[in-house]
Design a protein around this motif. Sequence first.
Motif, PDB file in Angstrom:
ATOM      1  N   ASP A   1      24.123  23.378 -23.091  1.00 61.34           N
ATOM      2  CA  ASP A   1      24.024  23.200 -21.643  1.00 61.34           C
ATOM      3  C   ASP A   1      23.573  21.756 -21.412  1.00 61.34           C
ATOM      4  O   ASP A   1      22.432  21.405 -21.722  1.00 61.34           O
ATOM      5  CB  ASP A   1      23.020  24.180 -21.034  1.00 61.34           C
ATOM      6  CG  ASP A   1      23.472  25.623 -21.190  1.00 61.34           C
ATOM      7  OD1 ASP A   1      24.690  25.847 -21.141  1.00 61.34           O
ATOM      8  OD2 ASP A   1      22.608  26.506 -21.370  1.00 61.34           O
ATOM      9  N   GLU A   2      24.461  20.923 -20.903  1.00 65.59           N
ATOM     10  CA  GLU A   2      24.197  19.493 -20.799  1.00 65.59           C
ATOM     11  C   GLU A   2      23.848  19.098 -19.362  1.00 65.59           C
ATOM     12  O   GLU A   2      24.462  19.558 -18.408  1.00 65.59           O
ATOM     13  CB  GLU A   2      25.409  18.687 -21.275  1.00 65.59           C
ATOM     14  CG  GLU A   2      25.754  18.919 -22.735  1.00 65.59           C
ATOM     15  CD  GLU A   2      26.877  18.004 -23.193  1.00 65.59           C
ATOM     16  OE1 GLU A   2      27.238  17.092 -22.409  1.00 65.59           O
ATOM     17  OE2 GLU A   2      27.384  18.198 -24.317  1.00 65.59           O
ATOM     18  N   THR A   3      22.844  18.239 -19.274  1.00 63.22           N
ATOM     19  CA  THR A   3      22.459  17.598 -18.020  1.00 63.22           C
ATOM     20  C   THR A   3      22.070  16.156 -18.332  1.00 63.22           C
ATOM     21  O   THR A   3      22.077  15.733 -19.491  1.00 63.22           O
ATOM     22  CB  THR A   3      21.282  18.324 -17.348  1.00 63.22           C
ATOM     23  OG1 THR A   3      20.178  18.375 -18.266  1.00 63.22           O
ATOM     24  CG2 THR A   3      21.669  19.724 -16.935  1.00 63.22           C
ATOM     25  N   GLN A   4      21.717  15.417 -17.323  1.00 66.33           N
ATOM     26  CA  GLN A   4      21.287  14.038 -17.500  1.00 66.33           C
ATOM     27  C   GLN A   4      19.827  13.908 -17.093  1.00 66.33           C
ATOM     28  O   GLN A   4      19.390  14.472 -16.084  1.00 66.33           O
ATOM     29  CB  GLN A   4      22.145  13.088 -16.654  1.00 66.33           C
ATOM     30  CG  GLN A   4      23.589  12.991 -17.132  1.00 66.33           C
ATOM     31  CD  GLN A   4      24.390  11.990 -16.322  1.00 66.33           C
ATOM     32  OE1 GLN A   4      23.906  11.442 -15.325  1.00 66.33           O
ATOM     33  NE2 GLN A   4      25.629  11.751 -16.735  1.00 66.33           N
ATOM     34  N   ASP A   5      19.093  13.153 -17.911  1.00 67.31           N
ATOM     35  CA  ASP A   5      17.690  12.946 -17.597  1.00 67.31           C
ATOM     36  C   ASP A   5      17.532  11.822 -16.584  1.00 67.31           C
ATOM     37  O   ASP A   5      18.513  11.344 -16.001  1.00 67.31           O
ATOM     38  CB  ASP A   5      16.903  12.652 -18.883  1.00 67.31           C
ATOM     39  CG  ASP A   5      17.490  11.466 -19.644  1.00 67.31           C
ATOM     40  OD1 ASP A   5      18.376  10.793 -19.094  1.00 67.31           O
ATOM     41  OD2 ASP A   5      17.070  11.234 -20.797  1.00 67.31           O
TER      42      ASP A   5
END
Length: 453
Positions: free
Chosen positions: A334-338
Amino acid sequence: MASSQRPDYRQDYIARIRYSNALPPPPCPPKLLDIPNTGLSSGQYTSAGFASRLAREQPLNIEADAELGMPIDLVGLPGVFDGDESAIQSLSNPPALHPADRALMRPPNALGKATASAAGASFLRRTEYITSSTTGASKFESSNSSNTMRVRTKRRRQVDISEDDPTNIARHILKGFNLAYPDDAYNGPDTADNLRAAEIVPEDRQAWKMPKHPVNPNLTCIGTYPLLPDWDAMPDTGSYMAYKFMAPPINNPNDPSYDSRLDVALLRPAGQTVEDHNLYVQEQEAHKQDPTIPLPIPRYDFELFLPPDREKVHGIKRNFTTHDPDNDTEIPFDETQDEDGRAKKYFKYELIRTYETQNQVGDPENTYGDVVALAIHDPEQHEEEPLRGTKLQKAAYFYPIIQKTNLRSRRPGKVEMALEEPKVDIIETAARDPDAEVERRRTVRQRYDPIGA
């Protein structure tokens, strides 16, 4: 002149004399109790309750001194004159009762009752032969000297050696290892470090070569597995924990199949209630007073977290495995951006419900004593995806269990907590290299395997 002659009758006097042969009174006359005469038809004289009632009603007519007629010499008992009376007090944890003494501890209402019938036939008379066979007494065909000595020797062994004796149990355990590894057998005298195993008879060797099932002798052994520890799977704490849900955590009437998300579930400690905290403090005090009691383990409430769907299970297992750890192409993160705009890879877990500890047992100082986990592995039959970098040989691997805990769903409402963790609804997790944990695992292994660590 007429004369008449009267006949004379002779009568003997018989005197019956009885001589008294009464015994003199005893020097210590018995005490006779005035028992109400209820008659033999009531059956009260033959019941155990009748004697118990008399023992309660009749007072003791004994003039006892301060030592109750049994003087005790306190000289030689440690600590008695210093105020420490633990040497003359009863043990808080008495040893286990010997099997031969269990008959003496039967209640009065169980006395005189037969425990077994004569070979299960009620119409047979209870003769001497039937009694000896049912009670386990020894018998022999003839009365020659060889048979007599054999019976006496057998009885002497039964008296001297008890099956429940810890030393006897340890000897028979060592006998099994000597059968499996005869080159490592110890045949010297018994010492504090080495104990000689029990004698191996030909029947034991035959049973080792051709094992039979204890219940179904028609079964045939088709394979054996050596029992080995799995040091590569040793956790940081040195042992595992077994949790049992009192109710199914996932109850879906439309899909009764097994939910594979439980294989990767997370249990997070949510705090400790006031009741569990007070119980833990009491158990600590009891352990300080009696070190033989196992070290207590604190009880916590737990929160169960699961991934949102089952498609993530394969990727989670692949991420946490040591087989080809640098290959992340097949892992659906599950990818997101910091905040810095960099990609953040993780697996999302959602809160299901909160559980409370219902029952918990274990001993942190003896993780191999009560229960161990067992996993049978055969490389030729187990064709699953490899989860580790090294291959395992064919064996039955055992793993230590530090505690067993039963969990049940916590009832809704306000619960008074002594230690409470912050509320968490979502957990983001991902695997990393065990840097600091490697040394702790090596320390745990060195405690049990100093040579291989």
